[in-house]
Design an enzyme around this catalytic site. Structure first.
Site, PDB file in Angstrom:
ATOM      1  N   GLN A 163      -9.087 -32.721  47.071  1.00 50.52           N
ATOM      2  CA  GLN A 163      -8.006 -33.610  46.218  1.00 50.52           C
ATOM      3  C   GLN A 163      -6.748 -33.227  46.826  1.00 50.52           C
ATOM      4  O   GLN A 163      -6.626 -31.970  47.134  1.00 50.52           O
ATOM      5  CB  GLN A 163      -8.179 -33.214  44.809  1.00 50.52           C
ATOM      6  CG  GLN A 163      -7.474 -34.232  43.924  1.00 50.52           C
ATOM      7  CD  GLN A 163      -7.388 -34.073  42.447  1.00 50.52           C
ATOM      8  OE1 GLN A 163      -7.397 -32.862  42.045  1.00 50.52           O
ATOM      9  NE2 GLN A 163      -7.227 -34.974  41.688  1.00 50.52           N
ATOM     10  N   TYR A 295      -4.769 -23.798  43.558  1.00 51.28           N
ATOM     11  CA  TYR A 295      -4.707 -24.568  42.005  1.00 51.28           C
ATOM     12  C   TYR A 295      -5.100 -23.377  41.089  1.00 51.28           C
ATOM     13  O   TYR A 295      -5.803 -22.571  41.311  1.00 51.28           O
ATOM     14  CB  TYR A 295      -5.534 -25.904  42.091  1.00 51.28           C
ATOM     15  CG  TYR A 295      -4.995 -26.652  43.122  1.00 51.28           C
ATOM     16  CD1 TYR A 295      -3.999 -27.511  42.683  1.00 51.28           C
ATOM     17  CD2 TYR A 295      -5.425 -27.030  44.332  1.00 51.28           C
ATOM     18  CE1 TYR A 295      -3.476 -28.695  43.991  1.00 51.28           C
ATOM     19  CE2 TYR A 295      -5.340 -27.904  45.358  1.00 51.28           C
ATOM     20  CZ  TYR A 295      -4.069 -28.436  44.878  1.00 51.28           C
ATOM     21  OH  TYR A 295      -3.529 -29.466  45.992  1.00 51.28           O
ATOM     22  N   GLY A 296      -4.893 -23.761  39.739  1.00 42.81           N
ATOM     23  CA  GLY A 296      -5.582 -22.704  38.770  1.00 42.81           C
ATOM     24  C   GLY A 296      -7.076 -22.990  38.671  1.00 42.81           C
ATOM     25  O   GLY A 296      -7.943 -22.047  38.583  1.00 42.81           O
ATOM     26  N   GLY A 297      -7.241 -24.359  38.482  1.00 46.18           N
ATOM     27  CA  GLY A 297      -8.641 -24.894  38.518  1.00 46.18           C
ATOM     28  C   GLY A 297      -9.001 -26.007  39.254  1.00 46.18           C
ATOM     29  O   GLY A 297      -7.723 -26.822  39.514  1.00 46.18           O
ATOM     30  N   MET A 298     -10.214 -26.295  39.752  1.00 47.94           N
ATOM     31  CA  MET A 298     -10.297 -27.764  39.989  1.00 47.94           C
ATOM     32  C   MET A 298     -11.822 -28.219  39.565  1.00 47.94           C
ATOM     33  O   MET A 298     -12.712 -27.492  39.532  1.00 47.94           O
ATOM     34  CB  MET A 298     -10.355 -27.658  41.799  1.00 47.94           C
ATOM     35  CG  MET A 298     -10.764 -28.894  42.382  1.00 47.94           C
ATOM     36  SD  MET A 298      -9.657 -30.123  42.111  1.00 47.94           S
ATOM     37  CE  MET A 298     -10.633 -31.658  42.186  1.00 47.94           C
ATOM     38  N   GLU A 299     -11.641 -29.489  39.364  1.00 44.07           N
ATOM     39  CA  GLU A 299     -12.709 -30.090  38.139  1.00 44.07           C
ATOM     40  C   GLU A 299     -13.965 -30.318  39.035  1.00 44.07           C
ATOM     41  O   GLU A 299     -14.480 -31.402  38.675  1.00 44.07           O
ATOM     42  CB  GLU A 299     -11.997 -30.951  37.389  1.00 44.07           C
ATOM     43  CG  GLU A 299     -11.598 -32.214  38.133  1.00 44.07           C
ATOM     44  CD  GLU A 299     -10.190 -32.220  38.381  1.00 44.07           C
ATOM     45  OE1 GLU A 299      -9.300 -31.206  38.499  1.00 44.07           O
ATOM     46  OE2 GLU A 299      -9.747 -33.455  38.622  1.00 44.07           O
ATOM     47  N   HIS A 323      -9.037 -27.225  30.120  1.00 48.39           N
ATOM     48  CA  HIS A 323      -8.513 -28.321  30.803  1.00 48.39           C
ATOM     49  C   HIS A 323      -9.541 -28.954  31.764  1.00 48.39           C
ATOM     50  O   HIS A 323      -9.638 -30.020  32.016  1.00 48.39           O
ATOM     51  CB  HIS A 323      -7.190 -27.898  31.855  1.00 48.39           C
ATOM     52  CG  HIS A 323      -6.540 -28.688  32.501  1.00 48.39           C
ATOM     53  ND1 HIS A 323      -5.388 -29.661  32.181  1.00 48.39           N
ATOM     54  CD2 HIS A 323      -6.910 -29.308  33.959  1.00 48.39           C
ATOM     55  CE1 HIS A 323      -5.378 -30.528  33.084  1.00 48.39           C
ATOM     56  NE2 HIS A 323      -6.086 -30.296  34.160  1.00 48.39           N
ATOM     57  N   GLU A 324     -10.208 -28.041  32.467  1.00 52.84           N
ATOM     58  CA  GLU A 324     -11.049 -28.357  33.593  1.00 52.84           C
ATOM     59  C   GLU A 324     -12.375 -29.160  32.844  1.00 52.84           C
ATOM     60  O   GLU A 324     -12.847 -30.077  33.440  1.00 52.84           O
ATOM     61  CB  GLU A 324     -11.793 -27.363  34.513  1.00 52.84           C
ATOM     62  CG  GLU A 324     -10.420 -26.492  35.091  1.00 52.84           C
ATOM     63  CD  GLU A 324      -9.595 -27.521  35.998  1.00 52.84           C
ATOM     64  OE1 GLU A 324     -10.050 -28.424  36.302  1.00 52.84           O
ATOM     65  OE2 GLU A 324      -8.357 -26.781  35.833  1.00 52.84           O
ATOM     66  N   HIS A 327     -11.677 -32.726  32.146  1.00 50.81           N
ATOM     67  CA  HIS A 327     -11.915 -33.461  33.264  1.00 50.81           C
ATOM     68  C   HIS A 327     -13.134 -34.068  33.076  1.00 50.81           C
ATOM     69  O   HIS A 327     -13.430 -35.129  34.003  1.00 50.81           O
ATOM     70  CB  HIS A 327     -11.660 -32.690  34.517  1.00 50.81           C
ATOM     71  CG  HIS A 327     -10.063 -32.880  34.843  1.00 50.81           C
ATOM     72  ND1 HIS A 327      -9.243 -33.969  34.861  1.00 50.81           N
ATOM     73  CD2 HIS A 327      -9.294 -31.850  35.327  1.00 50.81           C
ATOM     74  CE1 HIS A 327      -7.989 -33.606  35.244  1.00 50.81           C
ATOM     75  NE2 HIS A 327      -7.956 -32.325  35.453  1.00 50.81           N
ATOM     76  N   GLU A 346      -4.220 -36.473  34.722  1.00 48.15           N
ATOM     77  CA  GLU A 346      -3.728 -35.153  34.298  1.00 48.15           C
ATOM     78  C   GLU A 346      -3.071 -35.181  33.042  1.00 48.15           C
ATOM     79  O   GLU A 346      -3.068 -34.197  32.494  1.00 48.15           O
ATOM     80  CB  GLU A 346      -2.837 -34.539  35.599  1.00 48.15           C
ATOM     81  CG  GLU A 346      -3.686 -34.325  36.808  1.00 48.15           C
ATOM     82  CD  GLU A 346      -4.973 -33.339  36.663  1.00 48.15           C
ATOM     83  OE1 GLU A 346      -4.844 -32.764  35.652  1.00 48.15           O
ATOM     84  OE2 GLU A 346      -5.608 -33.147  37.642  1.00 48.15           O
ATOM     85  N   ASP A 405      -0.233 -35.223  47.882  1.00 51.17           N
ATOM     86  CA  ASP A 405      -0.028 -33.570  47.611  1.00 51.17           C
ATOM     87  C   ASP A 405       1.407 -33.232  47.535  1.00 51.17           C
ATOM     88  O   ASP A 405       1.934 -32.306  47.200  1.00 51.17           O
ATOM     89  CB  ASP A 405      -0.774 -32.619  48.740  1.00 51.17           C
ATOM     90  CG  ASP A 405      -2.193 -32.569  48.272  1.00 51.17           C
ATOM     91  OD1 ASP A 405      -2.582 -33.006  47.193  1.00 51.17           O
ATOM     92  OD2 ASP A 405      -3.032 -32.238  49.512  1.00 51.17           O
ATOM     93  N   TYR A 413       1.270 -34.014  34.626  1.00 49.05           N
ATOM     94  CA  TYR A 413       0.704 -33.574  33.529  1.00 49.05           C
ATOM     95  C   TYR A 413       1.448 -33.373  32.341  1.00 49.05           C
ATOM     96  O   TYR A 413       1.049 -33.718  31.309  1.00 49.05           O
ATOM     97  CB  TYR A 413       0.445 -31.991  34.106  1.00 49.05           C
ATOM     98  CG  TYR A 413      -0.401 -31.732  35.098  1.00 49.05           C
ATOM     99  CD1 TYR A 413      -1.671 -31.057  35.022  1.00 49.05           C
ATOM    100  CD2 TYR A 413      -0.043 -31.887  36.358  1.00 49.05           C
ATOM    101  CE1 TYR A 413      -2.426 -30.808  36.101  1.00 49.05           C
ATOM    102  CE2 TYR A 413      -0.878 -31.668  37.469  1.00 49.05           C
ATOM    103  CZ  TYR A 413      -2.184 -31.111  37.091  1.00 49.05           C
ATOM    104  OH  TYR A 413      -2.840 -30.864  38.369  1.00 49.05           O
ATOM    105  N   ARG A 592      -1.271 -19.778  43.995  1.00 48.66           N
ATOM    106  CA  ARG A 592      -1.251 -21.123  43.380  1.00 48.66           C
ATOM    107  C   ARG A 592       0.139 -21.821  43.536  1.00 48.66           C
ATOM    108  O   ARG A 592       1.086 -21.155  43.314  1.00 48.66           O
ATOM    109  CB  ARG A 592      -1.333 -20.808  42.025  1.00 48.66           C
ATOM    110  CG  ARG A 592      -1.634 -21.962  41.162  1.00 48.66           C
ATOM    111  CD  ARG A 592      -2.153 -21.874  39.372  1.00 48.66           C
ATOM    112  NE  ARG A 592      -1.841 -23.019  38.908  1.00 48.66           N
ATOM    113  CZ  ARG A 592      -2.257 -22.856  37.576  1.00 48.66           C
ATOM    114  NH1 ARG A 592      -2.486 -21.819  36.722  1.00 48.66           N
ATOM    115  NH2 ARG A 592      -2.295 -23.881  36.948  1.00 48.66           N
TER     116      ARG A 592
HETATM  117 ZN   LIG Z   1      -6.240 -31.130  36.020  1.00 45.89          ZN
END
Ligand SMILES: [Zn+2]
Length: 636
Positions: A163, A295-299, A323-324, A327, A346, A405, A413, A592
């Site tokens: 992504q 990123y913090g997380g990726m779903e 959050h993830e 998603h 988001e 990006d 968000y 991050r």
């Molecule tokens: Zn997200």
């Protein structure tokens, strides 16, 4: 390599005569006709399925193998156009092995900035074509870590992040969120390593010589950006009835402690907030990524990627896990059709995530998170305005000609979430929103939609609610900067006042003498946000006051990355030299983007030379997406 000549027997590819299904993607007037970030002709010929077989070659840092695509023509066309970026295409064949004609070209206009087109001839309504290829060192979706860069320092590590539009550097595909397809992936890796991909395991792991092959399948149709994997020395443990955690051995125990059981609580509560819509993915697993993760997380489905930076040991950063998980419905099932609609992924997810946390930990905690989010929005708006891109503060921005990006910020968000909070009080509260979300997910699951679809659905669902006429859609969707909405009038403030008055005390008298042992991490974030906002607004905090604050609250020693980030940012904003070493350490430990970019920007204003030298030392540590964006304002 030049395209192969088409064998004589295949040259007579006449017009298609077979009955065709209706085009998969029909858009009414007012909608965008095609994806500006993809060259693919998906409304004419659609990739219905992907089957990948790849060898992960750590010595050469490339993936080599093939991608079989099942393509259905929806219009009378005799070719399919795919996105590729820096892939070395070697051969394209049909299922029976006969060669197919293909060519790689540079597309015209702005699309040339996003990659190349791979055009493959088709000679039937449904065709399977197999593309043999290798990735190259320029592949932006791939991150290769030498063994020294890993936690265990014994084995190399490789992971993907596709992504927004990097999927095309991983495989030939229709790299737009408008296209969804099921996929399988077989990954052959060195025998000491494990591959975990964004699907469910299929079949046994096959060992052959000094390598092992892992197979995964994803039966829910997904966008190319959700095809991903991590290969590393990984161990696993259970963290819930449908959940496994994968991590490097040295991190596994901490990860298990952080996520155990809470993961199932979040899944069940998220399902309640979206009105009971099924969890469609089977398992929900977490793979812990190195702290250089952008990123913090990726779903990634069945395999959320979670940065190791988010394991402070006290569960204070598990909102990202919530959050993830959200998603699983928003983003992964109901998807933004184009990247201008990213807030549908988001903003919705952020809104629901905080509903989940409010349900579990009370309205005061939700109110606290909402204010933390609002401050993030204030910071993002300030940064984007300062860098001369106020258009990116719109909820539905015009980003046709820029890489999504580069448009990435907290705006989709937080402004998106704020819009839904506003709508929540317009329609009469949380339950009304949950009833609507149930209908929204039911209507759009499996589809990719635009902002206009959301708006139409909302207006139809709430057609009898008079106050909906008050909504200034243009202001919310296309207005720049902060929206005209007083969040504090609608959020539970019981946990806010304490940290605000503590901040005021420091601002007014340069010290404070109150008991703070009970304060939550999010309260410390807000405390620091208040100070940062005050400094941006012209207030000053003296160096002795900063030093005293650190002595009292031990910000320099915190394990919470969000608190640490804000402390470094405050120090830089105050032009306090005492924060420079800590900031350098932070920037060498966390990759991050939402921390790294604002810190380098603040550091640049404060001590440009130091900013450059820290960046030079760490640029190979960050993922390319972050390096590129920081280089844009530091490499001059
Ligand atoms: Zn997200």
């Amino acid at each position: 390599m030049p395209p192969k000549k088409r064998p004589a027997a295949q040259s007579a590819s006449g017009p298609h005569t077979a009955k065709r299904p209706a085009a998969a993607i029909k858009r009414p007037a007012g909608h965008q006709a095609a994806c500006p970030h993809s060259v693919s002709n998906f409304s004419e010929a659609l990739v219905e399925r992907l089957d990948l077989q790849l060898k992960v070659d750590f010595d050469r840092q490339v993936l080599a193998g093939e991608c079989q695509l099942t393509v259905r023509s929806l219009q009378p066309v005799d070719h399919v156009i795919l996105d590729v970026l820096d892939l070395e295409v070697q051969e394209v064949t049909k299922e029976d092995g006969t060669a197919v004609q293909w060519k790689v070209q540079k597309p015209p206009g702005a699309k040339a900035n996003f990659g190349q087109s791979l055009t493959i001839d088709l000679d039937a309504e449904v065709t399977k074509v197999c593309v043999k290829y290798e990735t190259t060192e320029k592949s932006t979706a791939l991150q290769w870590l030498r063994k020294e860069q890993t936690q265990g320092k014994e084995f190399p590590l490789c992971f993907t992040q596709s992504q927004a539009i990097c999927g095309r550097s991983l495989l030939p595909c229709q790299d737009t969120p408008s296209v969804k397809a099921p996929f399988t992936i077989a990954l052959t890796v060195p025998a000491a390593l494990t591959a975990v991909a964004s699907g469910n395991p299929s079949g046994d792991v096959v060992t052959q010589g000094d390598s092992r092959t892992f197979k995964y399948e994803q039966n829910v149709p997904v966008m190319s950006y959700l095809i991903g994997f991590v290969v590393a020395r990984l161990e696993s443990c259970r963290i819930g009835p449908r959940s496994t955690c994968y991590a490097e051995p040295g991190v596994l125990q901490a990860a298990q402690k952080e996520f155990q059981d809470i993961v199932e609580e979040f899944i069940i509560t998220a399902q309640e907030v979206v009105g009971g819509a099924d969890y469609e993915w089977g398992s929900y697993n977490v793979a812990v990524m190195p702290s250089s993760f952008a990123y913090g997380g990726m779903e990634n489905p069945n395999c959320t990627f979670m940065s190791a930076s988010l394991i402070p040991g006290d569960r204070s950063l598990t909102p990202t896990l919530a959050h993830e998980i959200v998603h699983s419905w928003i983003g992964n099932l109901v998807t933004n059709a184009f990247w201008k609609d990213f807030w549908l992924n988001e903003g919705f997810t952020r809104y629901i995530e905080r509903r989940v946390l409010g349900k579990l930990y009370g309205p005061a905690f939700r109110g606290l998170l909402l204010m933390v989010g609002y401050n993030d929005l204030v910071k993002a708006v300030e940064m984007l305005t300062k860098q001369g891109t106020p258009g990116l503060t719109r909820l539905e921005p015009q980003i046709d000609e820029i890489d999504p990006d580069d448009a990435f910020s907290r705006v989709p968000y937080e402004k998106g979430s704020l819009f839904l909070i506003y709508l929540e009080q317009i329609v009469g509260g949380e339950q009304a929103m949950t009833d609507w979300l149930r209908s929204y997910v039911q209507e759009f699951r499996g589809r990719s939609i635009e902002t206009a679809d959301f708006k139409a659905h909302f207006l139809k669902f709430f057609r009898t609610v008079k106050r909906v006429n008050e909504v200034d859609w243009e202001h919310w969707l296309h207005g720049e900067g902060l929206p005209d909405f007083d969040l504090s009038a609608h959020a539970d403030k019981s946990l806010l006042d304490e940290c605000r008055s503590l901040a005021d005390s420091w601002l007014q008298s340069g010290s404070a003498d109150v008991e703070t042992g009970h304060m939550k991490a999010q309260q410390w974030m807000l405390f620091l946000d208040h100070l940062i906002n005050a400094v941006v607004g012209g207030k000053q905090i003296s160096e002795p006051a900063l030093a005293e604050m650190d002595g009292k609250y031990k910000f320099s020693a915190t394990a919470n990355v969000e608190v640490s980030f804000r402390w470094c940012l405050l120090g830089c904003r105050c032009r306090w030299r005492g924060c420079l070493d800590l900031t350098a350490k932070f920037l060498a430990s966390h990759g991050r983007g939402v921390y790294v970019k604002p810190l380098y920007l603040a550091l640049k204003d404060f001590d440009e030379e130091r900013a450059r030298s820290i960046f030079q030392q760490n640029r190979s540590f960050y993922m390319s997406v972050v390096t590129r964006q920081v280089a844009a304002f530091l490499d001059k």
